[in-house]
Design a protein around this motif. Structure first.
Motif, mmCIF file in Angstrom:
data_model
loop_
_atom_site.group_PDB
_atom_site.id
_atom_site.type_symbol
_atom_site.label_atom_id
_atom_site.label_comp_id
_atom_site.label_asym_id
_atom_site.label_seq_id
_atom_site.Cartn_x
_atom_site.Cartn_y
_atom_site.Cartn_z
ATOM 1 N N VAL A 60 0.853 -1.184 0.000
ATOM 2 C CA VAL A 60 0.000 0.000 0.000
ATOM 3 C C VAL A 60 0.892 1.236 0.000
ATOM 4 O O VAL A 60 1.888 1.274 0.715
ATOM 5 C CB VAL A 60 -0.892 0.017 1.271
ATOM 6 N N PRO A 61 0.529 2.269 -0.760
ATOM 7 C CA PRO A 61 1.342 3.489 -0.711
ATOM 8 C C PRO A 61 1.264 4.159 0.657
ATOM 9 O O PRO A 61 0.252 4.045 1.356
ATOM 10 C CB PRO A 61 0.737 4.378 -1.798
ATOM 11 N N PHE A 62 2.350 4.830 1.029
ATOM 12 C CA PHE A 62 2.337 5.580 2.284
ATOM 13 C C PHE A 62 1.211 6.607 2.282
ATOM 14 O O PHE A 62 0.587 6.849 3.296
ATOM 15 C CB PHE A 62 3.678 6.307 2.501
ATOM 16 N N TYR A 63 0.945 7.211 1.123
ATOM 17 C CA TYR A 63 -0.087 8.230 1.009
ATOM 18 C C TYR A 63 -1.408 7.545 0.676
ATOM 19 O O TYR A 63 -1.781 7.403 -0.482
ATOM 20 C CB TYR A 63 0.290 9.257 -0.065
ATOM 21 N N ALA A 64 -2.063 7.037 1.716
ATOM 22 C CA ALA A 64 -3.335 6.336 1.542
ATOM 23 C C ALA A 64 -4.216 6.622 2.745
ATOM 24 O O ALA A 64 -3.745 6.815 3.864
ATOM 25 C CB ALA A 64 -3.095 4.834 1.406
ATOM 26 N N CYS A 65 -5.491 6.626 2.520
ATOM 27 C CA CYS A 65 -6.486 6.836 3.563
ATOM 28 C C CYS A 65 -6.378 5.738 4.620
ATOM 29 O O CYS A 65 -6.128 4.572 4.294
ATOM 30 C CB CYS A 65 -7.867 6.822 2.908
ATOM 31 N N SER A 66 -6.584 6.093 5.871
ATOM 32 C CA SER A 66 -6.501 5.098 6.946
ATOM 33 C C SER A 66 -7.565 4.010 6.796
ATOM 34 O O SER A 66 -7.388 2.894 7.305
ATOM 35 C CB SER A 66 -6.606 5.766 8.309
ATOM 36 N N ALA A 67 -8.635 4.297 6.089
ATOM 37 C CA ALA A 67 -9.663 3.274 5.857
ATOM 38 C C ALA A 67 -9.079 2.087 5.093
ATOM 39 O O ALA A 67 -9.488 0.940 5.313
ATOM 40 C CB ALA A 67 -10.840 3.867 5.091
ATOM 41 N N LEU A 68 -8.118 2.349 4.226
ATOM 42 C CA LEU A 68 -7.471 1.282 3.469
ATOM 43 C C LEU A 68 -6.674 0.379 4.409
ATOM 44 O O LEU A 68 -6.792 -0.843 4.364
ATOM 45 C CB LEU A 68 -6.573 1.884 2.389
ATOM 46 N N SER A 69 -5.893 0.976 5.283
ATOM 47 C CA SER A 69 -5.130 0.195 6.267
ATOM 48 C C SER A 69 -6.071 -0.582 7.181
ATOM 49 O O SER A 69 -5.823 -1.751 7.496
ATOM 50 C CB SER A 69 -4.247 1.107 7.113
ATOM 51 N N ASP A 70 -7.149 0.056 7.604
ATOM 52 C CA ASP A 70 -8.134 -0.607 8.459
ATOM 53 C C ASP A 70 -8.715 -1.844 7.767
ATOM 54 O O ASP A 70 -8.890 -2.893 8.385
ATOM 55 C CB ASP A 70 -9.273 0.341 8.827
ATOM 56 N N ALA A 71 -9.012 -1.715 6.482
ATOM 57 C CA ALA A 71 -9.587 -2.828 5.724
ATOM 58 C C ALA A 71 -8.610 -3.994 5.635
ATOM 59 O O ALA A 71 -8.997 -5.158 5.804
ATOM 60 C CB ALA A 71 -9.986 -2.365 4.328
#
Length: 129
Positions: free
Chosen positions: A36-47
């Motif tokens: 995942v890119p560092f510049y990504a919404c936290s919702a992506l990490s949460d998913a």
């Protein structure tokens, strides 16, 4: 009519949110890690965390591109974000480089991006509008 300007909508699976769609997809493909890119919404990490997969981060190259030298294992997946509908070429380059069979395009901010054969893609009309 529903999806008249977007012919692929009729073939799509519906989820409450892009986050839940991404989590369901990651659980289905069971990758060792998801890049995942560092510049990504936290919702992506949460998913991704909700799916149980390990997150690996990558810096964006010039033009919001995926780096050419990610040390991806054969069981890893890559998420390429089409930022605001302006990074389509970057995602297409990543698909060509790493193979569409292990890339998920996050088009949450790019509702009008046409799908590519054999490439997983997530749209979010709610987030886009």
């Amino acid at each position: 009519s529903y999806g008249a300007g977007l012919p692929w909508v009729g073939r799509a699976l519906a989820f409450q949110s892009a986050r839940s769609a991404i989590a369901a997809f990651i659980r289905t493909v069971e990758p060792t890690a998801v890049w995942v890119p560092f510049y990504a919404c936290s919702a992506l990490s949460d998913a991704i965390e909700a799916s149980g997969a390990r997150i690996r981060r990558y810096p964006l190259a010039e033009g919001r591109r995926v780096p050419q030298d990610l040390p991806m294992a054969s069981s890893d997946w890559l998420i390429c974000i089409d930022y605001f509908g302006l990074s389509g070429n970057a995602c297409n380059e990543a698909i060509a480089r790493y193979g569409g069979h292990r890339i998920l395009v996050d088009a949450s901010q790019s509702l009008f991006r046409a799908p590519a054969e054999g490439v997983a893609i997530v749209y979010s009309p709610r987030k886009f509008v």
